[in-house]
Design an enzyme around this catalytic site. Structure first.
Site, PDB file in Angstrom:
ATOM      1  N   SER A 165       0.824  -1.203   0.000  1.00 30.65           N
ATOM      2  CA  SER A 165       0.000   0.000   0.000  1.00 30.65           C
ATOM      3  C   SER A 165       0.863   1.261   0.000  1.00 30.65           C
ATOM      4  O   SER A 165       1.666   1.463  -0.903  1.00 30.65           O
ATOM      5  CB  SER A 165      -0.951  -0.058   1.201  1.00 30.65           C
ATOM      6  OG  SER A 165      -1.920   0.944   1.143  1.00 30.65           O
ATOM      7  N   HIS A 203      -2.483  -1.278  -4.678  1.00 31.46           N
ATOM      8  CA  HIS A 203      -3.949  -1.327  -4.767  1.00 31.46           C
ATOM      9  C   HIS A 203      -4.524   0.083  -4.690  1.00 31.46           C
ATOM     10  O   HIS A 203      -3.838   1.027  -4.273  1.00 31.46           O
ATOM     11  CB  HIS A 203      -4.535  -2.212  -3.663  1.00 31.46           C
ATOM     12  CG  HIS A 203      -4.282  -1.704  -2.266  1.00 31.46           C
ATOM     13  ND1 HIS A 203      -4.920  -0.607  -1.735  1.00 31.46           N
ATOM     14  CD2 HIS A 203      -3.448  -2.149  -1.296  1.00 31.46           C
ATOM     15  CE1 HIS A 203      -4.514  -0.399  -0.511  1.00 31.46           C
ATOM     16  NE2 HIS A 203      -3.606  -1.318  -0.217  1.00 31.46           N
TER      17      HIS A 203
END
Length: 239
Positions: A121, A144
């Site tokens: 992330s 993501h």
């Protein structure tokens, strides 16, 4: 033992105690007992990157309000030759993570990162924020879309805000690595890998192939690269 020897020993003990306290509290220490006589600052980004809200006391966290002043102090310390960043993070607060990444990227000293375990992330911008990056063979990185917790208002402005945050992340990653903006976006919105979510998980050399990370290696390679970058900078400064 003379008085001077007593004072010197006491000073060394106090310095060691301070280093141990800094390592325990902030995940930072200074490496300087090497044959090259170089002073390397070690920063570990472990667990979740904590933002403005405090995480549970049981959670491993990297507090950005601790890290930012330390990075500023590093830039102001002429005795420090380089920075080594160790990462094993699940991600965390976007603004806090980007703030740390921007600070690392703006340092004038040579910097190297090493992904151990994972850098997911917001950990991806942190991993690429240094001058050169490594990942261990079993290390993972997850790209993501931006996620939000809590209540989200279903309005066009919300979608635009998410896009703005996503653009900040994509731009930083593509600027500080060898991967193109559109390619990071493709990895971010991949629907084929994660059954209940969007995104892509890359392991070890896959990150190098995609251009996110520069090289597969461990602590030996990371320190070796940092020492060579320091020597190169020293040689350039001294003509």
């Amino acid at each position: 033992m003379s008085r001077n020897q007593d004072e010197r020993k006491k000073a060394e003990q106090e310095q060691e105690a301070a280093e141990n306290e800094k390592m325990e509290e902030y995940g930072q220490m200074t490496l300087e007992n090497n044959e090259r006589k170089k002073k390397i600052h070690l920063l570990s980004i472990i667990g979740e990157v904590e933002g403005h809200e405090n995480l549970s006391g049981n959670a491993k966290a990297t507090k950005y309000d601790h890290v930012l002043p330390q990075l500023a102090a590093l830039e102001d310390d002429d005795s420090v030759d380089g920075l080594l960043v160790l990462l094993n993070t699940s991600g965390g607060d976007v603004d806090a993570g980007l703030a740390i990444a921007e600070m690392i990227a703006s340092l004038s000293m040579p910097t190297v990162s090493l992904v151990l375990g994972g850098s997911h992330s917001i950990g991806v911008p942190l991993a690429v924020s240094t001058d050169y990056s490594f990942i261990v063979p079993t290390g993972t990185m997850m790209v993501h879309p931006v996620r939000m917790s809590g209540m989200v208002i279903g309005a066009s402005q919300t979608y635009e805000y998410f896009n703005m945050i996503q653009d900040r992340i994509l731009t930083f990653i593509s600027t500080h690595s060898r991967i193109a903006y559109d390619q990071v976006k493709r990895l971010m919105h991949n629907t084929k890998m994660l059954t209940r979510d969007l995104g892509t998980v890359l392991v070890g050399k896959e990150n190098v192939k995609e251009g996110l990370i520069d090289e597969v290696g461990g602590i030996r390679e990371a320190l070796g690269k940092l020492y060579s970058m320091i020597e190169e900078k020293h040689n350039l400064q001294n003509g």
